[in-house]
Scaffold this active site. Structure first.
Site, PDB file in Angstrom:
ATOM      1  N   THR A  11     -20.660  21.054  57.750  1.00 37.80           N
ATOM      2  CA  THR A  11     -20.172  20.179  56.682  1.00 37.80           C
ATOM      3  C   THR A  11     -20.813  18.802  56.668  1.00 37.80           C
ATOM      4  O   THR A  11     -20.598  18.034  55.732  1.00 37.80           O
ATOM      5  CB  THR A  11     -18.647  20.019  56.770  1.00 37.80           C
ATOM      6  OG1 THR A  11     -18.285  19.531  58.070  1.00 37.80           O
ATOM      7  CG2 THR A  11     -17.941  21.338  56.509  1.00 37.80           C
ATOM      8  N   ARG A  34     -14.585  22.927  59.210  1.00 35.15           N
ATOM      9  CA  ARG A  34     -13.157  22.717  58.964  1.00 35.15           C
ATOM     10  C   ARG A  34     -12.869  22.297  57.526  1.00 35.15           C
ATOM     11  O   ARG A  34     -11.795  22.556  57.013  1.00 35.15           O
ATOM     12  CB  ARG A  34     -12.618  21.643  59.916  1.00 35.15           C
ATOM     13  CG  ARG A  34     -12.561  22.063  61.383  1.00 35.15           C
ATOM     14  CD  ARG A  34     -12.149  20.897  62.258  1.00 35.15           C
ATOM     15  NE  ARG A  34     -13.145  19.827  62.200  1.00 35.15           N
ATOM     16  CZ  ARG A  34     -12.874  18.527  62.292  1.00 35.15           C
ATOM     17  NH1 ARG A  34     -11.622  18.124  62.400  1.00 35.15           N
ATOM     18  NH2 ARG A  34     -13.841  17.635  62.266  1.00 35.15           N
ATOM     19  N   ASN A  87     -23.686  24.460  66.301  1.00 32.35           N
ATOM     20  CA  ASN A  87     -23.828  23.029  66.054  1.00 32.35           C
ATOM     21  C   ASN A  87     -22.508  22.269  66.157  1.00 32.35           C
ATOM     22  O   ASN A  87     -22.510  21.078  66.467  1.00 32.35           O
ATOM     23  CB  ASN A  87     -24.442  22.813  64.665  1.00 32.35           C
ATOM     24  CG  ASN A  87     -24.353  21.375  64.227  1.00 32.35           C
ATOM     25  OD1 ASN A  87     -25.038  20.502  64.752  1.00 32.35           O
ATOM     26  ND2 ASN A  87     -23.467  21.098  63.265  1.00 32.35           N
ATOM     27  N   SER A 140     -27.325  17.824  74.002  1.00 29.23           N
ATOM     28  CA  SER A 140     -27.437  16.367  73.867  1.00 29.23           C
ATOM     29  C   SER A 140     -28.167  15.831  75.082  1.00 29.23           C
ATOM     30  O   SER A 140     -28.164  16.460  76.158  1.00 29.23           O
ATOM     31  CB  SER A 140     -26.042  15.744  73.786  1.00 29.23           C
ATOM     32  OG  SER A 140     -26.094  14.329  73.877  1.00 29.23           O
ATOM     33  N   TYR A 153     -17.332  13.667  77.638  1.00 31.59           N
ATOM     34  CA  TYR A 153     -18.332  14.130  76.663  1.00 31.59           C
ATOM     35  C   TYR A 153     -19.576  14.620  77.388  1.00 31.59           C
ATOM     36  O   TYR A 153     -20.094  15.707  77.090  1.00 31.59           O
ATOM     37  CB  TYR A 153     -18.693  13.027  75.672  1.00 31.59           C
ATOM     38  CG  TYR A 153     -19.778  13.450  74.720  1.00 31.59           C
ATOM     39  CD1 TYR A 153     -19.540  14.431  73.764  1.00 31.59           C
ATOM     40  CD2 TYR A 153     -21.062  12.906  74.791  1.00 31.59           C
ATOM     41  CE1 TYR A 153     -20.542  14.863  72.900  1.00 31.59           C
ATOM     42  CE2 TYR A 153     -22.068  13.318  73.938  1.00 31.59           C
ATOM     43  CZ  TYR A 153     -21.802  14.303  72.993  1.00 31.59           C
ATOM     44  OH  TYR A 153     -22.802  14.727  72.142  1.00 31.59           O
ATOM     45  N   LYS A 157     -21.318  18.488  77.447  1.00 32.46           N
ATOM     46  CA  LYS A 157     -22.708  18.797  77.094  1.00 32.46           C
ATOM     47  C   LYS A 157     -23.502  19.311  78.294  1.00 32.46           C
ATOM     48  O   LYS A 157     -24.443  20.100  78.130  1.00 32.46           O
ATOM     49  CB  LYS A 157     -23.370  17.576  76.458  1.00 32.46           C
ATOM     50  CG  LYS A 157     -22.847  17.281  75.053  1.00 32.46           C
ATOM     51  CD  LYS A 157     -23.043  18.465  74.105  1.00 32.46           C
ATOM     52  CE  LYS A 157     -22.669  18.142  72.676  1.00 32.46           C
ATOM     53  NZ  LYS A 157     -22.916  19.284  71.755  1.00 32.46           N
ATOM     54  N   THR A 188     -25.702   9.902  62.444  1.00 33.00           N
ATOM     55  CA  THR A 188     -24.905  10.794  61.590  1.00 33.00           C
ATOM     56  C   THR A 188     -23.472  10.264  61.619  1.00 33.00           C
ATOM     57  O   THR A 188     -23.244   9.103  61.948  1.00 33.00           O
ATOM     58  CB  THR A 188     -24.941  12.243  62.120  1.00 33.00           C
ATOM     59  OG1 THR A 188     -24.341  12.268  63.427  1.00 33.00           O
ATOM     60  CG2 THR A 188     -26.367  12.770  62.212  1.00 33.00           C
TER      61      THR A 188
END
Length: 254
Positions: A11, A34, A87, A140, A153, A157, A188
């Protein structure tokens, strides 16, 4: 017959850019995410711009049963997936471990690790049955290095990095390709999500240098996907020129 790419988290950002790149290259697309309205808008834009077919499935990858049901309910012809792009992923918060929010931890672990597993579990079996396929996992630089306050986080990853290697071994006898693409700083929605909508704080992340954009990463993913059948790229790390490591960024005029 056109090839098929299934993209999770389509999305926005890298997932949306991948949709355009793979459609440009003639792939039919299964787009998941979502936000149904965004999926519908993206599907409409792609239908208008490219001569490909698009199927959408709106669900949260954290919901195992929703992943299983939505993917298995696709018509059989859509299960001939050539490329799965895992992704869907995010970061929540940037706090030291002692101040971390457990709900943020759950969101990252459930999305970045378990969501990837749920989608891969379904689609890898299709690929084994079909006798071909390529799984591309979006990692990442945080999966290669740990930086201050990145604790959970970075851990998720690092898990993606390990899972990518595990998938490569497990799927080797079936001829299924497996690749990880590890981006550095990409401008992003990522930082806005991390900082829970704080646009000013998110903007500061990219001040003083030119970050990657989603298209840069999507083209790198396409490069990996477009190699000849006998070539598997195990992993790629792609960074802005101004970034040498997770915390090594040269910022001008700051």
């Amino acid at each position: 017959m056109a090839k098929i790419a299934l993209i999770t988290g389509a999305t926005a950002g890298i997932g949306e850019a991948c949709a355009h790149v793979f459609a440009r290259e003639g792939y039919n697309l299964i787009l998941t995410g979502r936000r149904r309205e965004r999926l519908e808008s993206l599907a409409s834009a792609i239908n208008n711009q490219y001569n490909v077919e698009v199927a959408i499935a709106s669900f949260d990858v954290r919901n195992r049963q929703a992943v299983i049901d939505n993917l298995n309910n696709l018509p059989d012809q859509w299960k001939k997936v050539d490329v799965l792009i895992n992704n869907a992923g995010l970061s929540q918060g940037l706090d030291p471990i002692q101040n971390g929010d457990a709900s943020d931890w759950d969101t990252m672990i459930d999305t970045n690790i378990k969501g990837l597993l749920y989608a891969s579990r379904v689609v890898s079996n299709w690929m084994i049955e079909n006798g071909y396929g390529h799984i591309i996992n979006i990692g990442s630089i945080a999966g290669k290095e740990v930086y201050p306050n990145g604790n959970v986080y970075c851990a998720t990853k690092h898990a993606v990095d390990a899972l990518n290697k595990g998938m490569r071994l497990d799927l080797l006898p079936h001829g299924i390709k497996v690749t990880a693409v590890h981006p550095g700083a990409v401008e992003t929605e990522f930082s806005e999500v991390r900082f829970k909508g704080d646009k000013d704080r998110a903007k500061k992340v990219y001040e003083g240098f030119e970050p990657l954009v989603a298209q840069d990463v999507a083209e790198t993913i396409w490069f990996a996907a477009s190699r000849p059948a006998h070539v598997n790229i195990n992993e790629l790390t792609v960074m802005p020129t101004a970034q040498a490591g997770a915390t090594s960024i040269f910022r001008k005029n700051l």
